[in-house]
Design an enzyme around this catalytic site. Sequence first.
Site, PDB file in Angstrom:
ATOM      1  N   HIS A 211       0.117 -23.671 -51.314  1.00  0.00           N
ATOM      2  CA  HIS A 211       1.205 -23.081 -50.363  1.00  0.00           C
ATOM      3  C   HIS A 211       1.720 -24.196 -49.503  1.00  0.00           C
ATOM      4  O   HIS A 211       1.069 -25.162 -49.124  1.00  0.00           O
ATOM      5  CB  HIS A 211       0.645 -21.880 -49.512  1.00  0.00           C
TER       6      HIS A 211
ATOM      7  N   GLU B  23       8.655 -21.311 -54.696  1.00  0.00           N
ATOM      8  CA  GLU B  23       8.848 -21.009 -53.487  1.00  0.00           C
ATOM      9  C   GLU B  23       9.240 -22.237 -52.704  1.00  0.00           C
ATOM     10  O   GLU B  23       8.689 -23.095 -52.228  1.00  0.00           O
ATOM     11  CB  GLU B  23       7.485 -20.489 -52.793  1.00  0.00           C
TER      12      GLU B  23
HETATM   13  P1  PGA Z   1       7.594 -14.588 -45.972  1.00  0.00           P
HETATM   14  O1  PGA Z   1       6.869 -15.777 -46.231  1.00  0.00           O
HETATM   15  O2  PGA Z   1       7.639 -13.506 -47.267  1.00  0.00           O
HETATM   16  O3  PGA Z   1       7.334 -14.025 -44.811  1.00  0.00           O
HETATM   17  O4  PGA Z   1       8.974 -15.230 -45.911  1.00  0.00           O
HETATM   18  C1  PGA Z   1       6.570 -16.208 -47.480  1.00  0.00           C
HETATM   19  C2  PGA Z   1       5.333 -17.409 -47.592  1.00  0.00           C
HETATM   20  O5  PGA Z   1       4.904 -17.776 -46.761  1.00  0.00           O
HETATM   21  O6  PGA Z   1       4.799 -17.548 -48.764  1.00  0.00           O
END
Ligand code: PGA
Length: 260
Positions: free
Chosen positions: A97, A167
């Site tokens: 992440h 992401e």
């Molecule tokens: P969020 O966070 O859904 O609150 O934008 C996503 C993440 O940090 O993976």
Amino acid sequence: MERKPLALANWKMAMTVDQGLTYVRTMQADLGGLLNIIDLVICPPATALWPLSQHVRGTPIALGGQNLAPTDDSARTGEISADLLADAGCQYVMLGHWETRRYQGDTDETINAKVHLALKSRLIPILFVGEAHDQDGPVCAALEQQLATMLRDCRPERLEDMVIVYEPESAIGQIAPPSPEHVCTGYECIRNWLSTTCGPAIAESIRIIYGGSVTPEHALQLLECMDGLGATRRGRDAAIFADIVRQIAYAKGGFGSPAP
Ligand code: PGA
């Protein structure tokens, strides 16, 4: 090939044991049989793993850790190993992440070590891939470079169950996700890289989901290409996340209706 859709709730450093149990009970009551057609993976803080694992045992809800140490040497104060996550009831573990890169020193190399440790302990990696907020140059090149290092020396047949979360760093914590075109470009880059590197059959079995400011309002457009969705802020609210799960079931399996 049919890939089972997946919904990921990453609670980060929030949710007490009581809040977590209430959340899970609400999801079970709200979603009923839909939980059989979707893999719902909850990644609570480590403090809530064991009580939650007692509650979800024998149900379709699975648990994941949010990170693990880059070594299985136990002399790591404050860290958690793949074996300990498995012992606490995890089937999955999130790796790479953006927050573990920015605040805990993760690099593509350390993430690669963690992927190997996860596989050794029979945890399914949930691997985060995405361009940095200040990334110059084509998105595909950035994603391919991350994947090549993070999955170095992994035998493709060990990766069949793996989940990839696309992401982009800049998509985290916003009001809304990026455009469907941006998200689908990321999806295509990752799928093509997997196909070339792991072979088409294994690549086809790997789920690629999207994370970063997912909302119920944007879910259907993101699901045009994605195999599922992941969320934190909306993933901590059982009613909102149940709404997102219903949309995944509708978009990917034609089940139910997208409306709550
Ligand atoms: P969020 O966070 O859904 O609150 O934008 C996503 C993440 O940090 O993976």
